[in-house]
Write a protein that holds these residues in place. Structure first.
Motif, short mmCIF file in Angstrom:
data_model
loop_
_atom_site.label_atom_id
_atom_site.label_comp_id
_atom_site.label_asym_id
_atom_site.label_seq_id
_atom_site.Cartn_x
_atom_site.Cartn_y
_atom_site.Cartn_z
N TYR A 148 1.41 -11.47 1.23
CA TYR A 148 2.14 -12.40 0.11
C TYR A 148 1.10 -13.40 0.50
O TYR A 148 0.72 -13.67 0.84
N THR A 149 1.62 -13.81 -1.09
CA THR A 149 0.48 -15.54 -1.15
C THR A 149 1.17 -16.16 -0.87
O THR A 149 2.94 -16.14 -0.65
N GLU A 150 0.92 -17.17 -0.84
CA GLU A 150 1.38 -18.26 0.76
C GLU A 150 2.91 -18.99 0.39
O GLU A 150 3.86 -19.02 0.83
N SER A 151 2.73 -19.27 -1.46
CA SER A 151 4.19 -20.29 -1.91
C SER A 151 5.03 -19.37 -2.02
O SER A 151 6.25 -19.79 -1.89
N VAL A 152 5.17 -17.49 -1.74
CA VAL A 152 6.26 -17.30 -1.50
C VAL A 152 6.43 -16.32 -0.57
O VAL A 152 7.85 -16.00 -0.48
N LYS A 153 5.95 -16.88 0.64
CA LYS A 153 6.67 -15.93 1.29
C LYS A 153 7.31 -16.61 2.50
O LYS A 153 7.64 -17.62 2.46
N GLY A 154 8.13 -15.96 2.86
CA GLY A 154 9.90 -15.92 3.55
C GLY A 154 10.92 -15.61 2.15
O GLY A 154 11.96 -15.53 2.48
N ARG A 155 9.91 -15.81 1.07
CA ARG A 155 11.10 -15.95 0.02
C ARG A 155 11.07 -14.41 -0.63
O ARG A 155 12.23 -14.25 -1.80
N PHE A 156 10.38 -13.94 -0.83
CA PHE A 156 9.65 -12.51 -1.72
C PHE A 156 9.51 -11.49 -0.60
O PHE A 156 9.43 -12.07 0.40
N THR A 157 10.42 -10.59 -1.39
CA THR A 157 9.72 -9.41 -0.57
C THR A 157 9.72 -7.63 -0.99
O THR A 157 10.20 -7.59 -2.52
N ILE A 158 8.60 -7.31 -1.34
CA ILE A 158 8.57 -6.06 -1.78
C ILE A 158 8.75 -4.80 -0.88
O ILE A 158 8.26 -4.56 0.41
N SER B 72 0.85 -1.13 -0.08
CA SER B 72 0.11 -0.11 0.34
C SER B 72 0.84 1.37 -1.08
O SER B 72 2.07 1.32 0.58
N SER B 73 0.47 2.14 -0.07
CA SER B 73 1.16 3.51 -0.26
C SER B 73 0.68 3.96 1.30
O SER B 73 1.57 4.63 1.58
N SER B 74 -0.69 3.72 1.78
CA SER B 74 -0.87 4.86 2.97
C SER B 74 -0.18 4.29 4.85
O SER B 74 0.57 5.62 4.81
N ASP B 75 -0.09 3.02 3.95
CA ASP B 75 0.77 2.41 5.58
C ASP B 75 2.05 2.24 5.00
O ASP B 75 2.88 1.04 6.52
N GLY B 76 2.48 1.80 4.16
CA GLY B 76 3.50 0.64 3.11
C GLY B 76 2.28 -0.68 3.94
O GLY B 76 3.60 -1.90 4.01
N SER B 77 1.96 -1.51 4.40
CA SER B 77 1.23 -2.78 4.47
C SER B 77 1.34 -3.34 2.74
O SER B 77 1.67 -3.09 1.98
#
Length: 132
Positions: free
Chosen positions: A60-70, A52-57
Motif C-alpha cells: 500500500y502506498t503510505e497515503s492509503v495505509k489503514g484506509r484501503f484494503t486490496i 501478489s498471486s503466489s503468497d498474497g503479499s
C-alpha cells in the motif's frame, strides 16, 4: 478478448466508502499480480495497492495505509479495492493492471515500477470522485 474491466467507481462524500472491482476477461488471474493505480488531474500516475498471486503479499502506498484494503477472489477472477475514510485527495481515475507474478521480484516492484509499460494488461480506468 483479453482485458481487465474496472467497475464500482462514482461519487462519494468525504469520509465515505467505496469498493471498486477489477475483473479479468479472457484469461485467468491465478498467476498474475494485480495492482491498482490512480491518476489525479495534473498529477503523475501512482501505485495505490498491489497484491501478489503466489503468497498474497500486499503493498500500500503510505497515503492509503489503514484506509484501503486490496483483496482477490480467484474463483471470480476479480480483485477488489475497498476504500474507506475517503478524502478529497483520493479523487482520481483508478486503473487496475496485471503482471505475471514471476516477472516481479517483490510486490512493491509492481506498485512502484520504473516503467508502467511493463505491465501485461491495463484496464481502461474508472473515475472516483470524493466530494461533498
Amino acid at each position: 478478448q483479453l482485458q481487465l474491466v474496472e467497475s464500482g467507481g462514482g461519487l462519494v462524500q468525504p469520509g465515505g466508502s467505496l469498493r471498486v472491482s477489477c475483473r479479468a476477461s479472457g484469461f485467468t488471474l491465478d498467476y498474475y499480480a494485480i495492482g491498482w493505480f490512480r491518476q489525479a488531474p495534473g498529477k503523475e500516475r501512482e501505485g495505490v495497492s498491489c497484491i501478489s498471486s503466489s503468497d498474497g503479499s500486499t503493498y500500500y502506498t503510505e497515503s492509503v495505509k489503514g484506509r484501503f484494503t486490496i483483496s482477490r477472489d480467484n474463483a471470480k477472477n476479480t480483485v477488489y479495492l475497498q476504500m474507506n475514510s475517503l478524502k478529497s485527495e483520493d479523487t482520481a481515475v483508478y486503473y487496475c493492471a496485471a503482471i505475471l507474478d514471476l516477472r516481479i521480484t517483490t510486490i512493491q516492484a509492481m506498485c512502484v515500477p520504473t516503467d508502467y509499460s511493463g505491465m501485461d494488461y491495463w484496464g481502461k480506468g474508472i473515475l472516483v470522485t470524493v466530494s461533498s
